[in-house]
Structure formats: structure tokens, C-alpha cells
Design an enzyme around this catalytic site. Structure first.
Site, PDB file in Angstrom:
ATOM      1  N   HIS A 295       0.814  -1.228   0.000  1.00 45.94           N
ATOM      2  CA  HIS A 295       0.000   0.000   0.000  1.00 45.94           C
ATOM      3  C   HIS A 295       0.847   1.278   0.000  1.00 45.94           C
ATOM      4  CE1 HIS A 295      -3.447  -2.437   0.300  1.00 45.94           C
ATOM      5  NE2 HIS A 295      -3.629  -2.452   1.611  1.00 45.94           N
TER       6      HIS A 295
ATOM      7  N   HIS B  32      -9.868   2.161   0.582  1.00 46.82           N
ATOM      8  CA  HIS B  32      -9.736   1.121   1.595  1.00 46.82           C
ATOM      9  C   HIS B  32     -10.743   1.265   2.752  1.00 46.82           C
ATOM     10  CE1 HIS B  32      -7.796  -1.991   3.941  1.00 46.82           C
ATOM     11  NE2 HIS B  32      -6.890  -2.167   3.003  1.00 46.82           N
TER      12      HIS B  32
ATOM     13  N   GLU C 119     -12.122  -3.441  -2.832  1.00 43.30           N
ATOM     14  CA  GLU C 119     -11.219  -2.426  -3.402  1.00 43.30           C
ATOM     15  C   GLU C 119     -11.060  -2.644  -4.907  1.00 43.30           C
ATOM     16  OE1 GLU C 119      -7.589  -2.442  -0.702  1.00 43.30           O
ATOM     17  OE2 GLU C 119      -8.836  -4.024   0.180  1.00 43.30           O
TER      18      GLU C 119
HETATM   19  C1  G6D Z   1      -3.394  -7.092   5.346  1.00 44.60           C
HETATM   20  O1  G6D Z   1      -3.367  -8.623   3.496  1.00 44.60           O
HETATM   21  C2  G6D Z   1      -4.143  -7.588   4.123  1.00 44.60           C
HETATM   22  C3  G6D Z   1      -4.371  -6.468   3.145  1.00 44.60           C
HETATM   23  O2  G6D Z   1      -5.184  -6.941   2.078  1.00 44.60           O
HETATM   24  C4  G6D Z   1      -5.056  -5.299   3.846  1.00 44.60           C
HETATM   25  O3  G6D Z   1      -5.193  -4.239   2.938  1.00 44.60           O
HETATM   26  C5  G6D Z   1      -4.235  -4.870   5.040  1.00 44.60           C
HETATM   27  O4  G6D Z   1      -4.052  -5.964   5.939  1.00 44.60           O
HETATM   28  C6  G6D Z   1      -4.942  -3.756   5.823  1.00 44.60           C
HETATM   29  O5  G6D Z   1      -2.098  -6.773   5.003  1.00 44.60           O
END
Ligand code: G6D
Length: 354
Positions: free
Chosen positions: A111, A185, A319
Site C-alpha cells: 500500500h 480502503h 477495493e
Molecule cells: C493485510 O493482506 C491484508 C491487506 O489486504 C489489507 O489491505 C491490510 O491488511 C490492511 O495486510
């Protein structure tokens, strides 16, 4: 009937002294949405049930401080990027040159990295009001930010439409070739944030494909059929229906679904409904994929708005975006943006009740 409106107030000041503003949008249908410049994030989203009773259907906080702490804020309501989801080891090669990104979840990059776009304070201004009240967020991510090449100019237009939609329009341009994959998100709970888990929510995802993952949640590169697997949501199915009978989803869902589409026409990808309230949320997008994450890492340690405890599966993320790790997967659609091109992505969360 309410008059559409847009108000601004101060939400707080970051730990390093930057002011964060909040915008409150109301539409004629009675919905209300709140946005903050920290992470260009949705903090509240009030939606009527079948009787017109309003509830806030997104997880989040009442104040700024917990939003700033990565340990307490798993990207609640945020705009994530430059590249959402994981990039293997934070490495990729572009036009013959190797790049190393920051590793916020070692051994991988997630991210947008240690200080991704979700952890920046964006500029904001009122947007056009023709479709409903809107706010335009903008940010300049400098060349080399988190290891990414190129200066990236990003804009996110949030609109609370007259048709009870949360509409998000992303655009971005760059002065050098660079990967871009933005996503929203929010963790949705259509019974109301903090009301329990979403395992009784009924989900439909309109595709027959998913991307298998390795043990570190990195796509293997395959695109497989959902047929005969617990990932099959082609028919409306309670989220928790197969979590006891199938070990691979015992902890919940955290994977991406390629949407069988040849172009970037705006089309529906998913529908989520909550039987008791009657609230329905459709997800429309121009993007080639949708990621399903059922809040598996929430564990009751986070207290959100109104002091409510967010337990495991307290919210579900849907998402829309390109596929995870696309920059390293030659058979996934490309996420490389080049000078002279404009990255465009529309995501619409359309609300109704029955
Ligand atoms: C964890 O694997 C998940 C992701 O998909 C999510 O966006 C994140 O937590 C908040 O890493």
C-alpha cells in the site's frame, strides 16, 4: 428532503504540526459523508436502511491521532498508493532499471510503503456540485518518494451523488514512467460500524476468476477458476458460509478477483447486502479487478468511533483496482503510467435498501 450541502471544519493537527481539515457532505437523499485531508480518507458514511433509519457503515475514528498510528489504523477509509497491495520484496524493474521501494511489511512493500499516500496530508477544495456535493483532493508525490520513480501528480474527486452513491474518480500524471495502482480502503459494515462482524453479509462478485496466492499472500501469476472453490461468489453467498468447512478461508478472505472485461467501461463488479437492515451496496468500476478483504487482522484491540470495539471481521473491504504485484506479473494488465498519459479510475459504491 434535505438540501445538498458541503461544510468544512478543522479535524486536527498531525504530530509534525500539519493541519488536517474535514469535509461534511450531505445529499438530497439524506446520506451524509465525512472526509479528511489525512490520507484523503472517508471517516463516516451515513446510509438509510429499509425504514429510512441512518447508520454509519464505515469503520474509523472520531479523532486524528489514531489515524496517524500504523499500529492502530489498518488504512481505514484511506486512499492507498502509489501502488496498492503488495509488491514482492518491494522490487521491480522498469525500462531496464531496477528499483527498491520501502519495506513497511518486510519482506514486502504494501500500500505504497512506509509513508504511502494514505499517510500524507492532501490538499483539498470543493469540487463540482452537479452530481452532488464533492471534494477534490490533490497531492504531489516527489520523484523517489518511497523509492518510486517520477514526480506523480494525483487527484481524487469524492462525490456524494443525488443517487445515494459514493463516487470516487482518480486521475494521475507523471513526468517519468512509473507504476500506479490506487485503491479505496474503507471497511464496510452495512449493519453499522462496530455492530459486530460481517460474516452474515451476503456477497456477490461477478467474475469466474481469482488469483491464487503463495503463503506470503503474493500472487503466483496464475488466473484460476473459482468453480468448486470457497472463493466462488458468483451467486449471492453469506461471507462466512464456507469459512468453517474450508481451511483455506478459515481466517477469512484476502485475495483479488480479475474481472472478465476487455475494456475500462464502468460496470458492476460486486453487490453486498445486509439482511436485517436491508441495506445494499453495489460496487461499480472501470478497473480490471476487485480485492476482497474481510478484516481478518482486526482483533478487538482497536476502539473506533463512539468507543466501539472492532473485532475480527468487523468490516469488509471491496477495493477496485489493478491486480496486486502487477509490476512483477507480466501476464497481468500493466500498471505503468508514462509521461503524456493520464491514469484514470472510477469506483462507485451505490447504496439502496429493500
Ligand atoms: C493485510 O493482506 C491484508 C491487506 O489486504 C489489507 O489491505 C491490510 O491488511 C490492511 O495486510
Amino acid at each position: 428532503m434535505n438540501l445538498p450541502s458541503l461544510e468544512k471544519d478543522r479535524f486536527g493537527v498531525t504530530a509534525d504540526g500539519v493541519a488536517v481539515d474535514r469535509y461534511t457532505l450531505r445529499n438530497a437523499g439524506g446520506m451524509m459523508m465525512r472526509l479528511i485531508t489525512y490520507g484523503a480518507a472517508v471517516t463516516e458514511l451515513w446510509v438509510p436502511d429499509r425504514h429510512g433509519q441512518m447508520a454509519d457503515v464505515v469503520l474509523g475514528f472520531d479523532e486524528l491521532k489514531p489515524y496517524e498510528d500504523p499500529a492502530s489504523n489498518p488504512y481505514f477509509g484511506a486512499t492507498v498508493g502509489r501502488v496498492a497491495f503488495r509488491i514482492t520484496h518491494g522490487r521491480f524493474t522498469l525500462d531496464g532499471r531496477a528499483y527498491q521501494l520501502t519495506l513497511n511489511t518486510p519482506p514486502h512493500h504494501l500500500h505504497g510503503g512506509v509513508r504511502g499516500l494514505s499517510r500524507c496530508v492532501w490538499q483539498a477544495e470543493p469540487g463540482p456540485a452537479t452530481q452532488g456535493p464533492s471534494v477534490r483532493f490533490s497531492l504531489l508525490s516527489p520523484d523517489g518518494d518511497q523509492g518510486y520513480p517520477g514526480e506523480l501528480k494525483v487527484a481524487v474527486l469524492y462525490t456524494l451523488t443525488h443517487e445515494n452513491e459514493l463516487r470516487i474518480d482518480y486521475t494521475a500524471t507523471t513526468d517519468r514512467p512509473t507504476p500506479v495502482n490506487l485503491a479505496h480502503h474503507s471497511y464496510f459494515n452495512l449493519a453499522g460500524a462496530g455492530s459486530g462482524d460481517v460474516l452474515g453479509h451476503v456477497l456477490q462478485i461477478e467474475t469466474g476468476s481469482y488469483t491464487p496466492l503463495d503463503e506470503k499472500k503474493i500472487p503466483t501469476g496464475q488466473i484460476a477458476s473459482v468453480g468448486g472453490t470457497p472463493y466462488d461468489f458468483r451467486q449471492p453467498t453469506p461471507i462466512g458460509a464456507r469459512m468453517k468447512s474450508h481451511a483455506e478461508v478459515a481466517d477469512g478472505y484476502d485475495l483479488s478477483y480479475p474481472l472478465d472485461r476487455a475494456d475500462s467501461t464502468l460496470r458492476r463488479a460486486a453487490t453486498l447486502s445486509e439482511p436485517n437492515s436491508g441495506r445494499i451496496m453495489e460496487v461499480w468500476t472501470t478497473q480490471p479487478a476487485i480485492v476482497l478483504y474481510t478484516g481478518n487482522y482486526l482483533d478487538g484491540s482497536i476502539r473506533g468511533k463512539g468507543g466501539k470495539v472492532y473485532g475480527k471481521h468487523a468490516g469488509v473491504c471491496l477495493e477496485t483496482a489493478h491486480l496486486p504485484d502487477s509490476v512483477n506479473q507480466p501476464n497481468f494488465p500493466s500498471i505503468i503510467l508514462r509521461p503524456g498519459q493520464t491514469y484514470r479510475h472510477t469506483c462507485i459504491y451505490r447504496f439502496s435498501a429493500h
